[in-house]
Design an enzyme around this catalytic site. Structure first.
Site, short mmCIF file in Angstrom:
data_model
loop_
_atom_site.label_atom_id
_atom_site.label_comp_id
_atom_site.label_asym_id
_atom_site.label_seq_id
_atom_site.Cartn_x
_atom_site.Cartn_y
_atom_site.Cartn_z
N GLU A 52 0.82 -1.21 0.00
CA GLU A 52 0.00 0.00 0.00
C GLU A 52 0.86 1.27 0.00
O GLU A 52 0.58 2.24 0.71
CB GLU A 52 -0.95 0.00 1.20
N GLU A 64 -4.65 -8.86 0.80
CA GLU A 64 -5.38 -8.63 2.05
C GLU A 64 -6.87 -8.71 1.75
O GLU A 64 -7.36 -8.09 0.80
CB GLU A 64 -5.06 -7.27 2.67
#
Length: 907
Positions: A506, A599
């Site tokens: 991220e 995720e």
């Protein structure tokens, strides 16, 4: 049998270095633990610390860290040095991992800090704390509470921040003169700097990487040596609990000047089948002598059993390799050999994690000078855009979880048994893969995943040039991203469990277009140079198929985007990330790439806590009245609630099953972890885990088990059935089963038989009217009884029950037994809403290391011998004292309840 005897004589079979002694006269290599007997001191406050800093850090104008986990990273803030910094002396420690000679660092003259008292041999540290490593200075607490605490909820409310010093005397024999003596540190949090006998040796700033320093020039051979290590862990440097101090193992490695380099073997396999495999080896030999050397390298391969012991005779031997190694230089030699009928490494339960050890001997002038051992596995991993991951030709759906590095009440201080327990429970659930979020793990953890047959995504960075927290890795990224990435790959690339290298999670460069992609390309090239055999990946929560960043990695990792992010109407018009489901879009743009969810879920729950009403949706955000209770700071265990950008397990399962090209998922998270206590910031730990911080499964555990282990007969009912205040009220009952249908009974009366529909993963009886008594469920598969479960309204709590996960442990000062204490009624049933205070005591050669209960809001310090049960359960962690075998008796007592005892034997 001669070869087997030789392997036994060369000592400890370790992944990289080994305690080796092939005969009684030649000692070629020693790897010695120096974990015991350190003196430790920490300044009371960061502002009180000495000025021996690595570099200046930017000041923080707004320390508020309360923000969504997927908030956009921001630009770095420049800081100007107004005092002497030690960075120029530390940077050369990275030189072995910088490829371009022009970019290697030249060390300035002198030894900053040599006049500082803590680095001097005569300094009196008798008033310091005596500790053994691994050591996490923060885990004992106390927890810091309130909105304005110095360390906030994001970093776990524990005193991780500050500067600490470690000192230890080293005795190095005069017989070692002429050898090379290295200090190997598996991990130090963070900005570690090392002095020996008052001389600044070097250091390493990134707290998660392993590193080595050459102590030889600074040693007193035949005398006493003073080692001093300074670590500096800044506040606002992480988004989770980072731990603090020398929290992994530390070693002294002794070699001859001519030796296999650090992480100096690289073993790969090709043309792998059940009939044969081509095994390739590269050996890098280092020459620390002042003259050139002619060397001969011989490597033999043995099979290993599950205890790292060699099985039988030599399996195969490489041809002898010859090379010249320049003075103060290194050389690499390569060879290959065919192994017939190889024992392939593969993931449990469908395959077996078979492993081998390669024993490399280095000779100079006919004299043995080094023996080096490398554990490895033979397997072939393929990535197919239509099928996902294939191991040894067999499709393996990724049933993975993300794991942060803390071990709950033990903190970040690594303990092999605690990590093994985490993996055992995950395997029981059906998990077959681990993503190391978001940093290099302890090397011993990868040894466990190799042995236990887990697939692994090994990850290096959570941030690049942009920052997520003011003092995170972005501060050192320019100088250290290359050496950190290269050393990370070299350390770990022989582990067969690793199938993917992830070089970013991220990252803020998702937002910067071509500029961000250029950073990714540079890192991707570094990874490929170090290991071209495995694909690379990035975990992306924002980047879309048309953007530049997803073009770079080999494999597409999506965080939450597969299910869609914040698609509820209430998020329309907000500035938060909002994303429609993206599996098909990425598939269309990158048909040649494997896609997986790095995720998923980020679901919430507090073990054993239920509130009402229950949402009718398969997935809901958590708010007061919608699964959440901000007053209690708990989230309902109906397992339907998630973080705003996440989804329930049910929703994730459905999306993956509807897109069979998706290789699988990694759930956020397998276990609760310290820090990041969304949605209740004043708590101490996360709510995302499938297993709570103490190691007790939440209801969600059984939802995953039902889906991930379809051949395992099981059925689970929730909630508990102790609701005296709800008599006559609707109290939904949900059932998780690996069967395909089930019938529910309340006090013997059938409430109906239900069958799972397509893309349905639980069975719901949402109109049950509560009456005390007995719930019973019978699950069926293919119209045959599959499993049964009964949940009863319990009696009053009358007793404690205790059970140890292992009743025999090693008397080595490291091994642990985890003791569960249960508040029970007269029949031995867990009383589900009991929170009784429990006191613990221990007799015999053991000690209570920590207690816990899995309650995210419990601010009792972990070393406390008193702990409230949380919804009927508490945990006690017992360690045997080193060198003192015997009987250990652990007792738990609570006013008004019959006490419980358990006996543990240490051997």
């Amino acid at each position: 049998m001669a070869s087997l005897v030789f392997v036994a004589l060369i000592g400890c079979i370790l992944l990289f270095d080994s305690c080796s002694q092939p005969d009684s006269t030649v000692v070629t290599r020693e790897r010695i633990s120096i974990n015991d007997g350190w003196s430790f001191y920490k300044y009371d406050a960061e502002s009180d610390a000495d000025s021996l800093i690595y570099d200046v850090r930017p000041e923080i104008d707004n320390p508020n860290e309360i923000k969504d986990a997927d908030s956009k990273p921001t630009e770095a803030v420049a800081a100007e040095a107004r005092q002497m910094v030690l960075k120029p002396w530390i940077l050369p420690s990275a030189n072995d991992f910088i490829n371009d000679p022009k970019k290697k660092h030249i060390r300035p003259e002198g030894h900053p800090g040599s006049d500082f008292p803590f680095v001097q041999a005569e300094f009196d540290d008798s008033g310091w704390q005596n500790i053994n490593l691994p050591h996490d200075w923060a885990i004992e607490g106390p927890f810091q509470t309130g909105w304005d605490s110095e360390v906030g909820g994001g970093m776990g409310r524990l005193p991780v921040n500050g500067v600490g010093w470690y000192r230890k005397k080293l005795e190095v024999s005069a017989d070692d003169a002429g050898k090379v003596i290295y200090l190997d540190v598996d991990g130090a949090m963070s900005y570690a700097m090392v002095w020996l006998n008052g001389k600044l040796v070097g250091g390493w700033p990134y707290g998660y990487n392993s590193w080595r320093l050459d102590l030889t020039p600074y040693l007193n051979f035949g005398g006493e040596n003073q080692l001093a290590i300074r670590v500096d862990n800044p506040n606002h440097s992480a988004r989770w609990y980072p731990g603090a101090g020398l929290y992994r193992n530390v070693w002294l490695v002794k070699t001859n000047p001519l030796h296999v380099a650090q992480w100096g073997t690289y073993i790969t396999s090709s043309d792998v089948s059940e009939q044969s495999a081509n095994v390739n080896i590269e050996i890098t030999i280092k020459n620390k002598a002042q003259i050139d050397a002619e060397v001969k390298a011989i490597t033999e391969i043995y099979a290993l059993d599950e205890n790292d012991e060699p099985i039988g005779d030599v399996v195969a031997g490489f041809e002898a390799l010859f090379s010249s190694v320049a003075a103060n230089g290194k050389a690499t030699v390569k060879s290959s050999v065919i192994i017939e009928n190889p024992r392939l490494w593969g993931p449990i339960p469908t395959q077996q994690p078979n492993r081998y050890v390669a024993v490399t001997t280095i000779k100079q002038g006919g004299k043995l000078v080094d023996v080096y051992e490398t554990n490895f596995g033979i397997r072939v991993v393929e990535f197919d855009p239509n099928q996902g991951v294939l191991v040894n030709g067999k499709h393996i759906q990724l049933k993975g979880v993300n794991q942060h590095h803390d071990l709950g009440a033990l903190g970040a201080a690594f303990n092999t048994r605690a990590a093994e327990r985490q993996l055992e429970l995950l395997r029981e659930m059906g998990c077959n893969a681990i993503r190391m979020a978001h940093n290099p793990p302890p090397p011993e953890l990868l040894e466990l995943t190799d042995k236990m047959g887990f697939l692994v995504i090994d990850e290096i960075f959570d941030s690049w040039e942009t920052k997520k927290t003011p003092h995170d890795f972005h501060l050192i990224f320019p100088e250290w991203s290359e050496p950190d990435a290269r050393s990370f790959i070299r350390r770990d690339r022989n582990h067969p469990s690793i199938i993917l290298w992830s070089f970013g999670n991220e990252v803020g460069e998702q937002y910067t277009g071509e500029a961000g992609a250029e950073v990714a390309k540079r890192l991707n090239e570094i990874v490929k140079e170090e290991d071209p055999t495995r694909p690379t990946t990035l975990a992306m929560n924002y980047a879309k198929p048309h953007m530049e960043l997803p073009v770079v990695p080999d494999v597409i990792g999506l965080n939450y985007q597969g299910e869609g992010i914040r698609q509820d109407p209430e998020f329309e018009g907000t500035d938060r990330i909002r994303t429609k489901p993206q599996y098909n879009a990425f598939r269309e743009q990158f048909p040649e790439k494997v896609i997986y969810s790095s995720e998923t879920a980020s679901a919430f729950s507090s073990r054993g806590f239920y509130n009402f009403p229950v949402t009718e949706a398969i997935s809901s955000i958590a708010r007061d009245g919608r699964g959440g209770d901000s007053k209690a700071a708990h989230v309902s265990s109906y397992e339907l609630y998630a973080v705003d950008f996440g989804s329930s397990a049910d929703k994730v399962f459905g999306m993956i099953d509807r897109h069979p090209f998706v290789a699988g998922e990694f759930v956020w998270t397998g276990w609760d972890y310290l820090g990041e206590p969304t949605p209740y910031y004043q708590a101490r730990s996360s709510y995302n885990g499938i297993i709570d911080l103490a190691g007790f499964p939440k209801d969600r555990f059984y939802l995953y088990q039902a889906h991930w282990r379809p051949d395992f007969p099981m059925v689970h009912i929730l909630p508990h059935w102790n609701w005296p205040e709800r008599i006559g009220e609707i109290t939904p009952v949900h059932v998780f089963t690996s069967g395909d249908e089930a019938e529910l009974f309340l006090n013997g009366k059938s409430l109906g038989r239900k069958k799972k529909a397509d893309f349905e993963y639980r069975l719901r009886w949402d109109e049950v009217v509560y009456e005390p008594g007995e719930l019973k469920v019978i699950a069926y598969k293919n119209d045959e009884v599959w499993a049964e479960k009964v949940v009863k309204t319990t009696g009053q709590a009358t007793q404690l029950l205790a059970r140890a996960d292992r009743v025999t442990i090693a008397a080595d000062g490291k091994d642990l037994s985890f003791v569960t204490v249960q508040v029970s009624d007269e029949e031995g049933q867990l009383v589900p809403r009991s929170n009784n205070p429990i006191k613990f005591r221990i007799d015999g050669p053991g000690e209570i290391v920590a207690t816990d209960n899995g309650d995210q809001t419990d601010m009792t310090a972990f070393p406390s011998h008193e702990r409230n049960a949380f919804n009927g359960l508490a945990l006690l962690i017992v360690r045997a004292k080193g060198g003192k075998p015997g009987k250990i008796i652990v007792t738990a007592e609570s006013t008004g309840l019959k006490e419980a005892s358990v006996e543990i034997r240490s051997k």
